[in-house]
Write a protein that holds these residues in place. Structure first.
Motif, mmCIF file in Angstrom:
data_model
loop_
_atom_site.group_PDB
_atom_site.id
_atom_site.type_symbol
_atom_site.label_atom_id
_atom_site.label_comp_id
_atom_site.label_asym_id
_atom_site.label_seq_id
_atom_site.Cartn_x
_atom_site.Cartn_y
_atom_site.Cartn_z
ATOM 1 N N GLU A 169 0.727 -1.067 -0.042
ATOM 2 C CA GLU A 169 0.273 -0.123 0.323
ATOM 3 C C GLU A 169 1.338 1.572 0.164
ATOM 4 O O GLU A 169 0.377 2.324 -0.782
ATOM 5 C CB GLU A 169 -1.148 -0.021 0.969
ATOM 6 N N ARG A 201 -4.418 -3.961 -3.695
ATOM 7 C CA ARG A 201 -5.720 -3.630 -4.296
ATOM 8 C C ARG A 201 -5.625 -4.020 -5.522
ATOM 9 O O ARG A 201 -4.471 -3.849 -6.440
ATOM 10 C CB ARG A 201 -5.941 -1.628 -3.467
ATOM 11 N N GLY A 202 -6.550 -4.423 -5.613
ATOM 12 C CA GLY A 202 -6.672 -4.480 -7.819
ATOM 13 C C GLY A 202 -6.229 -5.890 -8.271
ATOM 14 O O GLY A 202 -6.093 -7.007 -6.920
ATOM 15 N N ASP A 203 -6.120 -6.480 -9.115
ATOM 16 C CA ASP A 203 -6.378 -7.515 -9.807
ATOM 17 C C ASP A 203 -4.296 -8.166 -9.051
ATOM 18 O O ASP A 203 -3.262 -7.856 -9.591
ATOM 19 C CB ASP A 203 -5.677 -7.474 -11.253
ATOM 20 N N LEU A 206 -1.222 -8.459 -12.193
ATOM 21 C CA LEU A 206 -1.010 -7.759 -12.176
ATOM 22 C C LEU A 206 0.586 -7.776 -11.737
ATOM 23 O O LEU A 206 1.176 -6.771 -11.483
ATOM 24 C CB LEU A 206 -1.532 -6.222 -11.942
ATOM 25 N N PRO A 227 -5.432 -9.758 -0.617
ATOM 26 C CA PRO A 227 -5.426 -8.140 -0.393
ATOM 27 C C PRO A 227 -6.179 -8.045 0.592
ATOM 28 O O PRO A 227 -5.649 -8.045 1.305
ATOM 29 C CB PRO A 227 -6.589 -8.832 -2.164
ATOM 30 N N TRP A 228 -6.274 -6.676 -0.102
ATOM 31 C CA TRP A 228 -6.105 -5.526 1.098
ATOM 32 C C TRP A 228 -8.129 -6.258 1.530
ATOM 33 O O TRP A 228 -9.192 -6.006 1.162
ATOM 34 C CB TRP A 228 -6.959 -4.314 0.241
#
Length: 494
Positions: A169, A201-203, A206, A227-228
């Motif tokens: 983060e 956060r996100g995919d 990636l 993940p978050w």
């Protein structure tokens, strides 16, 4: 004897999520039928919990004990530093006050605390199938390496394998992990068996190339990307840095809390932050207390006299006086309760320089800083409604005066706290009372706010959700294999 399996989670930085990761792993492994003990050799926090025998440990270790379905023990956090100034702290060793040390003095003396740390670790290990250990700060802080008992110093002394958690983060996580690898000594580097990425956060796909790069730079395998998880915010926070984050709420009833410099035990307010009908606002230094607040709560403090001066320096004393004149409600908790009185006397300099200072004057009480510190788990009754309360006392000093004839609660039959004649200003030494659903519901009802929150059930649900989350995104079996490798490496060393 065969060593107990153990695993230490260290981080690339403070607030990387180590406390939450250990709590989630405790719950995940308990659900697999293992006896799990959480452990943090050295902690720095003014958010303390009280154990059944009257000792103090960091709040995070109490949460981890709950996750492991164990009662909190002083051995789960044998060294606790409670900052009183920018350069000094009270030192708690195995639950008891050890003394007050400046930062430089502590650095010189911390190695002498290692036997206490190892003793507590051994006590926990005797009754556990696995010990999950949380580091402090970062092992990359090589300026603190001499005599270290919090990170690699402990891991080397106890021969415990390490997994490094990187906080993505904040950005720069690849450099953080590679840099940590770079600055570790060879014997420290040998203890690290892998790394994980936290707060993604996100995919996640990636970051596949990022994982490859980290392994190429360090030689450490990836044990997963976490993940978050929003539910993690429902767990009691330990670091005051978490208070800087805004709490989203559409509620119009504001409860405002000034962020004192030495704010302590602010997890008292977590249940209020979960209430749908409440917008809990932590007011940062330099900002005014919102005029539209229904209630102002002055929280606990590790330095009552220091924080009283800090409060005045922000102009909050003026805001609070205006709030009371407008008919607002005011509540003081522990040190905040002491500040509300007419004066605080500290003849022996237990909380600062010897002397007497004027309080805010909203309660007709005076406080004397004398006697032993009270650290006790207690239960009692809310006087106004008869609602049961549970919590703990952790304070120095005694308060007395006419307003104490109207106590807030009774604890084991004795009165505690004080209420002004008009009933709008209250104070109590009791911490944790808002976690009692019946009390919180009755207190909020007095403000015209309905409550249906079951706080304990929310915390348990958050711990289970966290365990599910880690089960899904970390290689738990690999982590167990790493923890059990301590048995073979100790056997080889023997």
């Amino acid at each position: 004897m065969t060593p107990t399996p153990a695993l230490m989670i260290q981080g690339t930085c403070s607030n990387a999520g180590k406390s939450t990761l250990v709590a989630g792993l405790c719950r995940a492994l308990v659900r697999r039928g293992l006896r799990v003990a959480p452990f943090k050799p050295q902690n720095m926090s003014n958010n303390a919990a009280v154990t059944a025998d009257g000792g103090e440990i960091g709040r995070a270790q109490a949460v981890q004990a709950r996750a492991a379905k164990l009662p909190p023990s002083v051995h789960m956090n044998p060294v606790l530093l409670k900052p009183e100034t920018d350069t000094g702290a009270q030192v708690i060793v195995q639950g008891r006050r050890f003394g007050r040390l400046g930062a430089k003095n502590f650095l010189d003396k911390k190695a002498a605390l290692l036997p206490h740390v190892l003793d507590s670790f051994a006590r926990l290990a005797r009754d556990a199938d696995i010990v999950l250990i949380e580091g402090a700060g970062s092992p990359a802080e090589i300026n603190l390496r001499a005599g270290d008992i919090a990170n690699m110093g402990f891991a080397l002394a106890a021969n415990v394998p390490v997994v490094i958690a990187g906080d993505i983060e904040r950005g720069g996580v690849i450099a953080s992990l590679a840099g940590t690898h770079l600055v570790l000594d060879d014997d420290e580097r040998a203890l690290v068996r892998g790394y994980l990425i936290n707060k993604f956060r996100g995919d996640v796909r990636l970051f596949d190339h990022g994982l490859t790069a980290i392994t190429q730079l360090t030689g450490w395998p990836s044990l997963g990307v976490v993940p978050w998880l929003p539910q993690a915010a429902l767990l009691p926070a330990e670091d005051a840095v978490d208070l800087d984050r805004a709490r989203a709420s559409e509620a119009t009833r504001i409860i405002a809390v000034p962020m004192l410099a030495r704010i302590a035990n602010f997890d008292d307010l977590d249940p209020l932050g979960m209430e749908p009908g409440v917008r809990l606002v932590f007011v940062p230094p330099g900002q005014p207390i919102p005029a539209e607040a229904s209630v102002v709560i002055i929280p606990g403090s590790k330095s009552t006299l220091g924080d009283l001066a800090f409060l005045r320096a922000q102009g909050w004393d003026i805001d609070i006086a205006a709030h009371v004149r407008r008919g607002g409600h005011l509540l003081g908790l522990c040190g905040g309760y002491q500040m509300l009185g007419r004066s605080i006397a500290d003849p022996d300099g237990l909380d600062g320089a010897p002397g007497t200072v004027d309080g805010l004057g909203h309660l007709d009480i005076t406080t004397l800083m004398q006697g032993d510190k009270s650290t006790t788990l207690v239960g009692g009754t809310h006087v106004a409604t008869g609602a049961p309360v549970e919590g703990y006392e952790i304070h120095l000093g005694r308060s007395s005066g006419p307003d104490c004839a109207r106590p807030v609660v009774t604890i084991d039959g004795r009165p505690d706290g004080a209420i002004s004649r008009d009933g709008r200003v209250q104070g109590t030494y009791l911490h944790g009372l808002f976690a009692s659903d019946a009390f919180r519901k009755a207190w909020l009802a007095g403000l015209g706010i309905a409550s249906e929150l079951a706080y304990d059930a929310q915390v348990e649900a958050a711990l289970d959700a966290l365990a599910d989350h880690l089960d899904a995104h970390l290689d738990i079996d690999a982590l167990l294999t790493i923890a059990r490798s301590r048995q073979s490496t100790n056997a080889s060393a023997a």
